[in-house]
Enzyme design. Structure first.
Site, PDB file in Angstrom:
ATOM      1  N   LEU A  24       0.812  -1.214   0.000  1.00 56.10           N
ATOM      2  CA  LEU A  24       0.000   0.000   0.000  1.00 56.10           C
ATOM      3  C   LEU A  24       0.846   1.264   0.000  1.00 56.10           C
ATOM      4  O   LEU A  24       1.928   1.303   0.587  1.00 56.10           O
ATOM      5  CB  LEU A  24      -0.917  -0.009   1.230  1.00 56.10           C
ATOM      6  CG  LEU A  24      -1.849  -1.221   1.310  1.00 56.10           C
ATOM      7  CD1 LEU A  24      -2.700  -1.149   2.575  1.00 56.10           C
ATOM      8  CD2 LEU A  24      -2.726  -1.346   0.082  1.00 56.10           C
ATOM      9  N   HIS A  28      -3.485   4.278  -2.360  1.00 54.46           N
ATOM     10  CA  HIS A  28      -4.475   3.423  -1.674  1.00 54.46           C
ATOM     11  C   HIS A  28      -5.047   4.156  -0.459  1.00 54.46           C
ATOM     12  O   HIS A  28      -6.241   4.075  -0.172  1.00 54.46           O
ATOM     13  CB  HIS A  28      -3.815   2.128  -1.177  1.00 54.46           C
ATOM     14  CG  HIS A  28      -3.228   1.267  -2.256  1.00 54.46           C
ATOM     15  ND1 HIS A  28      -1.867   1.115  -2.424  1.00 54.46           N
ATOM     16  CD2 HIS A  28      -3.820   0.503  -3.202  1.00 54.46           C
ATOM     17  CE1 HIS A  28      -1.646   0.281  -3.440  1.00 54.46           C
ATOM     18  NE2 HIS A  28      -2.805  -0.100  -3.930  1.00 54.46           N
ATOM     19  N   GLY A 138      -8.699   3.812  -8.258  1.00 53.06           N
ATOM     20  CA  GLY A 138      -7.844   4.933  -8.629  1.00 53.06           C
ATOM     21  C   GLY A 138      -7.915   5.215 -10.126  1.00 53.06           C
ATOM     22  O   GLY A 138      -7.990   4.295 -10.950  1.00 53.06           O
TER      23      GLY A 138
END
Ligand code: PAF
Length: 275
Positions: A24, A28, A138
Site C-alpha cells: 500500500l 491506496h 484509482g
C-alpha cells in the site's frame, strides 16, 4: 467475510470497499480515506490475484509486506481487512470467468492478454463477498476503472463506483506499488512520464486536437528516458477507449512505459484539471 458484510448491511450500515493487492501507498490511502468519510463501514481487501498476471509477469516478485499494510489500514480506521488465501478465492472447483469484451482489447489488454478477465473475475467475486454500496478505484488504472464500470452496468450490480484522483510524488511520478522495482537511475528518470502527459495536456489547452500530434508531444519526452520502451502513448475516448478523430475535453491520453523490466502506466484527462 460475506456473513459479516451481510450482517452490517442488515443492520443498515453502508459498506465502502477498497480492493487492493497490498504493497500500500498514498494512492491506496486516499481511497480508504474517501471510503471512511462516505460509509459507516469500510472493508479493504489485500489479495494478489494470480488470474490477472500473465505467465511472464511479476506475480512471484510482487511485493507482499502484509504487516506494514495491516498497520496502515488499521491507522486509517478500516472495519475489516479481507486477506484471503489464493485457494479460498480460487478453489480447485472454480470454473467461471468474466469475459470483459472488446474494451479489454485496447491499451493494456493488447499487451497483457487475459489481464482484465482476471481483474473483473476477482472484482466480481470480491464485490459479492464484501457487499459494498460503494467501491473505490484509482484513476491511475484508467482502463480498469472503465471496465469495472462496464461490469457494474452490464450485470446490474447495486454498487456505485467512485473514481479517485491519481496521487503523485512531488516530482510528478504517479504512486504505484511497482515504483519499488525502480533502481535509483530509473527512479530519477521516471518523472518524465508525468512531464510528457503535462506537455500533451498543455498542447491540447493551447489548441492542438490532433491525436497524433498530442501523442508525439508525449513520445518526444518519453523517448528521453534512458533504457525505456514506450508500449503505448494513445489518445482515447474516455468511455469507448477508441481513438477519436479529434481530441476533445474528456479524451484521455494513456501511456505505458517500460523502464528496464518495470512497466509503469499513467494517464491524463485532456481539458481537465489533472485528475
Ligand atoms: O488495482 C488493483 O490493485 C487490482 O487490479 C484489483 C482491483 C485489486 C483487482 O485485483
Amino acid at each position: 467475510m460475506q456473513e459479516q458484510a451481510i450482517a452490517w448491511r442488515h443492520a443498515g450500515d453502508d459498506i465502502g470497499f477498497v480492493p487492493t493487492m497490498g504493497a500500500l501507498h498514498g494512492g491506496h490511502e486516499s481511497l480508504v480515506t474517501r471510503a471512511r468519510k462516505e460509509n459507516r463501514r469500510v472493508i479493504a481487501s489485500i489479495f494478489v490475484n494470480p488470474a490477472q498476471f500473465g505467465p511472464n509477469e511479476d506475480l512471484d516478485a510482487y511485493p507482499r509486506p502484509f504487516e506494514a499494510d495491516r498497520a496502515r489500514l488499521a491507522a486509517l480506521g478500516v472495519d475489516a481487512i479481507f486477506h484471503p488465501p489464493v485457494d479460498q478465492i480460487y478453489p480447485p472447483a472454480f470454473k467461471t470467468h468474466v469475459d470483459p469484451g472488446p474494451l479489454a482489447e485496447a491499451l493494456e489488454g493488447k499487451i497483457r492478454p487475459g489481464h482484465f478477465a482476471g481483474v473483473l473475475t476477482v472484482v466480481l467475486k470480491l464485490f459479492n463477498l464484501t457487499q459494498p454500496k460503494r467501491a473505490y478505484f484509482g484513476q491511475k488504472d484508467f482502463q480498469q476503472l472503465v471496465l469495472v464500470r462496464q461490469l457494474v452496468r452490464d450485470f446490474g450490480l447495486p454498487i456505485r463506483i467512485v473514481a479517485c484522483p491519481t496521487v503523485r510524488q512531488p516530482d510528478g511520478l504517479a504512486l504505484s506499488s511497482r515504483n519499488a522495482y525502480l533502481d535509483p537511475a530509473q527512479r530519477a528518470a521516471a518523472p518524465a512520464i508525468s512531464r510528457a502527459l503535462d506537455a500533451a495536456a498543455k498542447a491540447f489547452a493551447a489548441g492542438s486536437t490532433q491525436p497524433a500530434e498530442l501523442e508525439s508531444v508525449a513520445r518526444s519526452i518519453l523517448q528521453g528516458i534512458p533504457g525505456s520502451t514506450i508500449e503505448y502513448a494513445a489518445v482515447v475516448d474516455e468511455t469507448t477507449l477508441r481513438a477519436p478523430s479529434r481530441a476533445i475535453a474528456g479524451s484521455v491520453l494513456a501511456v505505458a512505459v517500460k523502464l528496464g523490466s518495470t512497466r509503469l502506466i499513467d494517464n491524463v484527462v485532456l481539458g481537465a484539471e489533472r485528475l
